[in-house]
Scaffold this active site. Structure first.
Site, PDB file in Angstrom:
ATOM      1  N   ILE A   1      -5.291   3.926  -1.130  1.00 34.16           N
ATOM      2  CA  ILE A   1      -5.045   2.197  -1.593  1.00 34.16           C
ATOM      3  C   ILE A   1      -5.705   1.346  -0.739  1.00 34.16           C
ATOM      4  O   ILE A   1      -4.555   1.593   0.281  1.00 34.16           O
ATOM      5  CB  ILE A   1      -3.933   2.181  -2.270  1.00 34.16           C
ATOM      6  CG1 ILE A   1      -3.888   0.870  -3.222  1.00 34.16           C
ATOM      7  CG2 ILE A   1      -2.703   2.456  -1.994  1.00 34.16           C
ATOM      8  CD1 ILE A   1      -2.489   0.707  -4.565  1.00 34.16           C
ATOM      9  N   GLU A   2      -6.386   0.189  -1.010  1.00 29.05           N
ATOM     10  CA  GLU A   2      -7.097  -0.010   0.169  1.00 29.05           C
ATOM     11  C   GLU A   2      -6.983  -1.724  -0.506  1.00 29.05           C
ATOM     12  O   GLU A   2      -7.521  -1.833  -1.685  1.00 29.05           O
ATOM     13  CB  GLU A   2      -8.519   0.253   0.488  1.00 29.05           C
ATOM     14  CG  GLU A   2      -8.584  -0.987   2.085  1.00 29.05           C
ATOM     15  CD  GLU A   2     -10.037  -0.135   2.263  1.00 29.05           C
ATOM     16  OE1 GLU A   2     -10.570  -1.154   3.201  1.00 29.05           O
ATOM     17  OE2 GLU A   2     -10.841   1.286   1.628  1.00 29.05           O
TER      18      GLU A   2
END
EC number: 2.1.2.11
Length: 266
Positions: free
Chosen positions: A159-160
């Site tokens: 999850i960036e």
């Protein structure tokens, strides 16, 4: 007690208990250093996992091999690549392709790490290299992406560059092992690239990265030393200082005499 290489089940069992450090490494030297430092997860390119020495360098790290988007096209392409890297000791594969492809991999029992939030290969849909999830609508889209990955059978997701509050709330409500890259400390793992940690380049460092060393400065210093050494060598050749007697082999005088006499008789 010797450290054991974790399984998918081991990682999932750690959720909510402690964070795992993950590094992107591209060389055997980096893999060995990560192993010795106790890094739990490694992201590796296919060329590195194919190295026979990889598991000698990193015997206990959970290795995720990146099947980079665009290098493969069909589900069959991904499947063949995934089977190959699994045979080469990869523990899981990274796949940011379609949900159908992820399902196909999962149907064959291949552990998949996918991606939500800022996905570099899909960045045109979210406005480029920028944060995702700063509004209700975009945060909800990230949540829906996570739920879709659950249904498709991924076991983990990067999850960036998502706000920490959003990433934390999602991590608490999903069964996926959530790997934060610039999404705060409420996930299950933290992920950085070795090049950023080492300060190994003079390009852009993401805001979420932390630089721990100055390898670029060391590279520049070593390059200056390399040029200096080559210059000295060149000067020695031009001036006749190289080779010196201690760099040469010798022949006994009588043997040399016989050789020269034979040459003169030609």
């Amino acid at each position: 007690m010797a450290r054991l290489r974790p399984t998918v089940a081991d990682l999932l069992a750690l959720r909510g208990k402690r964070q795992v450090a993950k590094l992107r490494v591209t060389t055997l030297e980096e893999a060995e250093a990560a192993e010795r430092a106790g890094i739990g997860m490694l992201s590796v390119p296919p060329a590195l996992i194919a190295e026979p020495a990889f598991r000698d360098a990193a015997p206990t790290a959970f290795a995720v091999t990146g099947l980079e988007y665009g290098h493969y096209v069909t589900a069959e392409d991904y499947l063949r690549a995934a089977f190959l890297v699994r045979q080469q000791s990869s523990d899981a594969v990274y796949c940011a392709a379609s949900l159908a492809t992820i399902r196909r991999l999962r149907d064959e029992g291949i552990p998949v790490v996918s991606h939500v939030g800022l996905i570099p290969s899909h960045r045109t849909w979210t406005g480029g290299f920028k944060a995702v999830g700063k509004t209700f609508e975009t945060a909800w889209q990230v949540w829906q992406q996570v739920k879709a990955l659950e249904e498709a059978g991924a076991f983990a997701a990067e999850i960036e560059v998502v706000p920490e509050e959003v990433a934390t709330a999602i991590s608490r409500r999903t069964s996926l092992f959530m790997i934060s890259m610039g999404a705060g400390g409420g996930c299950d793992a933290q992920y950085l690239f070795a090049d950023d940690v080492l300060g190994a380049h003079d390009g852009h460092y993401p805001r979420h990265a932390k630089v721990y060393r100055n390898f670029r400065g060391e590279y520049e210093r070593l390059q200056k030393e390399r040029v200096a050494a080559f210059s000295e060598y060149n000067a020695d050749v031009v001036n006749g200082a190289f080779p010196a007697p201690n760099q040469l082999v010798t022949i006994a005088g009588d043997e040399l005499g016989r050789f020269l006499k034979a040459l003169d008789a030609i």
